[in-house]
Design a protein around this motif. Structure first.
Motif, PDB file in Angstrom:
ATOM      1  N   TYR A   1       0.864  -1.185   0.000  1.00  0.00           N
ATOM      2  CA  TYR A   1       0.000   0.000   0.000  1.00  0.00           C
ATOM      3  C   TYR A   1       0.898   1.233   0.000  1.00  0.00           C
ATOM      4  O   TYR A   1       1.755   1.378   0.874  1.00  0.00           O
ATOM      5  CB  TYR A   1      -0.894  -0.045   1.235  1.00  0.00           C
ATOM      6  N   LEU A   2       0.745   2.081  -1.025  1.00  0.00           N
ATOM      7  CA  LEU A   2       1.513   3.326  -1.092  1.00  0.00           C
ATOM      8  C   LEU A   2       0.798   4.369  -0.251  1.00  0.00           C
ATOM      9  O   LEU A   2      -0.341   4.740  -0.551  1.00  0.00           O
ATOM     10  CB  LEU A   2       1.606   3.808  -2.539  1.00  0.00           C
ATOM     11  N   THR A   3       1.453   4.817   0.785  1.00  0.00           N
ATOM     12  CA  THR A   3       0.822   5.754   1.720  1.00  0.00           C
ATOM     13  C   THR A   3       1.885   6.584   2.423  1.00  0.00           C
ATOM     14  O   THR A   3       2.978   6.061   2.711  1.00  0.00           O
ATOM     15  CB  THR A   3      -0.019   4.979   2.761  1.00  0.00           C
ATOM     16  N   PRO A   4       1.595   7.868   2.710  1.00  0.00           N
ATOM     17  CA  PRO A   4       2.610   8.674   3.403  1.00  0.00           C
ATOM     18  C   PRO A   4       2.924   8.150   4.805  1.00  0.00           C
ATOM     19  O   PRO A   4       3.964   8.501   5.368  1.00  0.00           O
ATOM     20  CB  PRO A   4       1.996  10.078   3.458  1.00  0.00           C
ATOM     21  N   ASP A   5       2.060   7.305   5.386  1.00  0.00           N
ATOM     22  CA  ASP A   5       2.412   6.792   6.719  1.00  0.00           C
ATOM     23  C   ASP A   5       3.092   5.424   6.682  1.00  0.00           C
ATOM     24  O   ASP A   5       3.188   4.744   7.698  1.00  0.00           O
ATOM     25  CB  ASP A   5       1.225   6.841   7.707  1.00  0.00           C
TER      26      ASP A   5
ATOM     27  N   GLU B   1       3.660  -1.345   3.850  1.00  0.00           N
ATOM     28  CA  GLU B   1       3.182   0.003   3.545  1.00  0.00           C
ATOM     29  C   GLU B   1       4.408   0.854   3.265  1.00  0.00           C
ATOM     30  O   GLU B   1       5.329   0.914   4.077  1.00  0.00           O
ATOM     31  CB  GLU B   1       2.389   0.558   4.723  1.00  0.00           C
ATOM     32  N   ILE B   2       4.424   1.483   2.098  1.00  0.00           N
ATOM     33  CA  ILE B   2       5.618   2.233   1.681  1.00  0.00           C
ATOM     34  C   ILE B   2       5.252   3.672   1.346  1.00  0.00           C
ATOM     35  O   ILE B   2       4.279   3.942   0.644  1.00  0.00           O
ATOM     36  CB  ILE B   2       6.312   1.545   0.481  1.00  0.00           C
ATOM     37  N   SER B   3       6.081   4.587   1.863  1.00  0.00           N
ATOM     38  CA  SER B   3       5.985   6.009   1.543  1.00  0.00           C
ATOM     39  C   SER B   3       7.194   6.373   0.699  1.00  0.00           C
ATOM     40  O   SER B   3       8.267   5.805   0.878  1.00  0.00           O
ATOM     41  CB  SER B   3       5.994   6.810   2.843  1.00  0.00           C
ATOM     42  N   ILE B   4       7.056   7.333  -0.231  1.00  0.00           N
ATOM     43  CA  ILE B   4       8.249   7.753  -0.975  1.00  0.00           C
ATOM     44  C   ILE B   4       8.864   9.015  -0.359  1.00  0.00           C
ATOM     45  O   ILE B   4       9.816   9.557  -0.903  1.00  0.00           O
ATOM     46  CB  ILE B   4       7.985   7.917  -2.482  1.00  0.00           C
ATOM     47  N   GLY B   5       8.348   9.478   0.757  1.00  0.00           N
ATOM     48  CA  GLY B   5       8.957  10.626   1.431  1.00  0.00           C
ATOM     49  C   GLY B   5       7.942  11.326   2.322  1.00  0.00           C
ATOM     50  O   GLY B   5       6.734  11.102   2.203  1.00  0.00           O
ATOM     51  N   ASP B   6       8.459  12.184   3.181  1.00  0.00           N
ATOM     52  CA  ASP B   6       7.603  12.846   4.161  1.00  0.00           C
ATOM     53  C   ASP B   6       6.903  14.064   3.581  1.00  0.00           C
ATOM     54  O   ASP B   6       7.218  15.209   3.942  1.00  0.00           O
ATOM     55  CB  ASP B   6       8.429  13.248   5.395  1.00  0.00           C
ATOM     56  N   TYR B   7       6.014  13.808   2.651  1.00  0.00           N
ATOM     57  CA  TYR B   7       5.164  14.841   2.055  1.00  0.00           C
ATOM     58  C   TYR B   7       3.955  14.115   1.510  1.00  0.00           C
ATOM     59  O   TYR B   7       3.984  12.886   1.342  1.00  0.00           O
ATOM     60  CB  TYR B   7       5.905  15.589   0.929  1.00  0.00           C
ATOM     61  N   VAL B   8       2.887  14.854   1.249  1.00  0.00           N
ATOM     62  CA  VAL B   8       1.649  14.189   0.845  1.00  0.00           C
ATOM     63  C   VAL B   8       1.333  14.504  -0.619  1.00  0.00           C
ATOM     64  O   VAL B   8       1.265  15.662  -1.017  1.00  0.00           O
ATOM     65  CB  VAL B   8       0.474  14.611   1.757  1.00  0.00           C
ATOM     66  N   LEU B   9       1.171  13.439  -1.408  1.00  0.00           N
ATOM     67  CA  LEU B   9       0.777  13.566  -2.812  1.00  0.00           C
ATOM     68  C   LEU B   9      -0.742  13.497  -2.907  1.00  0.00           C
ATOM     69  O   LEU B   9      -1.418  13.135  -1.940  1.00  0.00           O
ATOM     70  CB  LEU B   9       1.398  12.425  -3.620  1.00  0.00           C
ATOM     71  N   THR B  10      -1.265  13.800  -4.096  1.00  0.00           N
ATOM     72  CA  THR B  10      -2.730  13.743  -4.257  1.00  0.00           C
ATOM     73  C   THR B  10      -3.235  12.295  -4.266  1.00  0.00           C
ATOM     74  O   THR B  10      -4.418  12.045  -4.063  1.00  0.00           O
ATOM     75  CB  THR B  10      -3.165  14.435  -5.556  1.00  0.00           C
ATOM     76  N   GLY B  11      -2.338  11.357  -4.510  1.00  0.00           N
ATOM     77  CA  GLY B  11      -2.721   9.943  -4.495  1.00  0.00           C
ATOM     78  C   GLY B  11      -1.464   9.099  -4.593  1.00  0.00           C
ATOM     79  O   GLY B  11      -0.368   9.625  -4.759  1.00  0.00           O
ATOM     80  N   GLY B  12      -1.631   7.788  -4.508  1.00  0.00           N
ATOM     81  CA  GLY B  12      -0.466   6.899  -4.506  1.00  0.00           C
ATOM     82  C   GLY B  12       0.119   6.609  -5.882  1.00  0.00           C
ATOM     83  O   GLY B  12       1.148   5.932  -5.983  1.00  0.00           O
ATOM     84  N   GLU B  13      -0.519   7.117  -6.958  1.00  0.00           N
ATOM     85  CA  GLU B  13      -0.093   6.728  -8.315  1.00  0.00           C
ATOM     86  C   GLU B  13       1.357   7.109  -8.624  1.00  0.00           C
ATOM     87  O   GLU B  13       2.111   6.292  -9.148  1.00  0.00           O
ATOM     88  CB  GLU B  13      -1.025   7.334  -9.372  1.00  0.00           C
ATOM     89  N   LEU B  14       1.717   8.360  -8.351  1.00  0.00           N
ATOM     90  CA  LEU B  14       3.085   8.768  -8.683  1.00  0.00           C
ATOM     91  C   LEU B  14       4.081   8.015  -7.796  1.00  0.00           C
ATOM     92  O   LEU B  14       5.168   7.633  -8.247  1.00  0.00           O
ATOM     93  CB  LEU B  14       3.246  10.289  -8.544  1.00  0.00           C
ATOM     94  N   ALA B  15       3.683   7.754  -6.568  1.00  0.00           N
ATOM     95  CA  ALA B  15       4.533   6.970  -5.665  1.00  0.00           C
ATOM     96  C   ALA B  15       4.695   5.547  -6.209  1.00  0.00           C
ATOM     97  O   ALA B  15       5.793   4.976  -6.150  1.00  0.00           O
ATOM     98  CB  ALA B  15       3.931   6.948  -4.264  1.00  0.00           C
ATOM     99  N   ALA B  16       3.627   4.978  -6.764  1.00  0.00           N
ATOM    100  CA  ALA B  16       3.707   3.618  -7.331  1.00  0.00           C
ATOM    101  C   ALA B  16       4.678   3.600  -8.506  1.00  0.00           C
ATOM    102  O   ALA B  16       5.441   2.642  -8.684  1.00  0.00           O
ATOM    103  CB  ALA B  16       2.322   3.141  -7.773  1.00  0.00           C
TER     104      ALA B  16
HETATM  105  N1  ADE Z   1       0.317   8.877  -1.215  1.00  0.00           N
HETATM  106  C1  ADE Z   1       0.268  10.176  -0.910  1.00  0.00           C
HETATM  107  N2  ADE Z   1       1.454  10.640  -0.526  1.00  0.00           N
HETATM  108  C2  ADE Z   1       2.310   9.587  -0.587  1.00  0.00           C
HETATM  109  C3  ADE Z   1       3.685   9.413  -0.301  1.00  0.00           C
HETATM  110  N3  ADE Z   1       4.448  10.409   0.150  1.00  0.00           N
HETATM  111  N4  ADE Z   1       4.220   8.187  -0.472  1.00  0.00           N
HETATM  112  C4  ADE Z   1       3.461   7.163  -0.895  1.00  0.00           C
HETATM  113  N5  ADE Z   1       2.163   7.267  -1.177  1.00  0.00           N
HETATM  114  C5  ADE Z   1       1.583   8.464  -1.030  1.00  0.00           C
END
Ligand code: ADE
Length: 223
Positions: free
Chosen positions: A85-89, A129-144
Motif C-alpha cells: 500500500y503506497l501511503t505517506p504513513d 506500507e511504503i511512503s516515498i517521502g515525508d510529504y503528501v501527494l494527491t494519491g499513490g499513483e506517482l509513488a507507485a
Molecule cells: N500517497 C500520498 N502521498 C504519498 C507518499 N508520500 N508516499 C506514498 N504514497 C503516497
C-alpha cells in the motif's frame, strides 16, 4: 517480475512504463505491469469506491468491499510475494527496500486516494506500507511509479553495463563521486588530472575518497 497496480486513476501511470528503460524491460519480458481500475470492482451502479468515514470528519474513505474483491481475485490467480500500500504513513522507500523487492516474482501495488483505505483492507491483505517521502501527494499513483522504477531497474538484465546499478548512489551507502565527460577544459574548469591518468587503481581510490567526502558533506546521516 509481474506488478499489478490497483488505482482509481490508472491513466496517470501509463507513460513511465512506455518509455526508455522501463519500456525495454517490458519488451524484453523481464517485467510486466498490469493496471486494474478499482471502479471495475465497485458493487453499485454509480461505480462508487469511497464513502464517508464512520465517526465523522473530513475526507472520504476507500471502501473495503471493492478493494477486497479486486485483491482477492488477483490472489486467486497467482501467489503474491507482497501486497504493498503506497501511503505517506508507510516506511520510507530506500535502496535497500528496492533491492529486496527486485528479486520478487509477483507484487501488488495499491494506490490510495482521499483520506485513505478502510483499515480492514490493511488487516486483510496489506503486507507492506511504503511512503516515498515525508510529504503528501494527491494519491499513490506517482509513488507507485517511483517504487516500480526503483525496483524494475534492478532486475538482472534491465540495465546494460554502462548503466550498471552496482555503482549507483546508495548502493554501498555512499553518494556517487563527481563524474566528467569531454571536454577536458570548459571555461577554465578542468577535469581532475587523476581521471586522465589511465591508472585505474588510483582512479578507484580517488572515486571512493570523493564519495566519502561528498557523503560527509551532503548526507552525514548515511555514514
Ligand atoms: N500517497 C500520498 N502521498 C504519498 C507518499 N508520500 N508516499 C506514498 N504514497 C503516497
Amino acid at each position: 517480475m509481474r506488478i499489478d497496480i490497483i488505482s482509481v486513476l490508472p491513466e496517470l501511470m501509463e507513460s513511465p512504463f512506455k518509455t526508455s528503460i522501463l519500456k525495454r524491460a517490458m519488451d524484453k519480458g523481464l517485467a510486466e505491469v498490469h493496471f486494474h481500475h478499482l471502479r471495475d470492482w465497485s458493487t453499485n451502479k454509480h461505480r462508487q469506491i469511497d464513502d464517508e468515514p464512520y465517526g465523522g470528519g473530513a475526507g472520504m474513505v476507500m471502501m473495503v468491499e471493492p478493494l477486497d474483491k479486486c485483491i482477492s481475485e488477483l490472489k486467486s490467480q497467482r501467489n503474491y510475494d507482497e501486497v504493498i500500500y503506497l501511503t505517506p504513513d508507510g516506511i520510507t522507500l530506500n535502496q535497500k527496500i528496492a533491492n529486496t523487492l527486485s528479486i520478487k516474482n509477483n507484487l501488488i501495488f495499491l494506490c490510495g486516494h482521499y483520506k485513505g483505505i478502510d483499515q480492514r483492507v490493511r488487516d486483510l491483505h496489506i503486507t507492506k506500507e511504503i511512503s516515498i517521502g515525508d510529504y503528501v501527494l494527491t494519491g499513490g499513483e506517482l509513488a507507485a511509479c517511483v517504487l516500480a522504477d526503483s525496483v524494475i531497474r534492478l532486475i538482472p538484465g534491465v540495465l546494460n553495463d554502462e548503466q550498471s546499478a552496482l555503482t549507483d548512489s546508495f548502493q554501498d551507502d555512499l553518494l556517487s563521486p563527481p563524474i566528467y565527460t569531454r571536454p577536458e577544459n570548459y571555461k577554465g574548469l578542468e577535469v581532475p588530472k587523476i581521471l586522465l591518468s589511465g591508472n585505474f587503481a588510483k582512479i578507484e581510490e580517488w572515486r571512493h575518497e570523493e564519495a566519502v567526502r561528498i557523503t560527509r558533506e551532503k548526507r552525514p546521516d548515511l555514514l
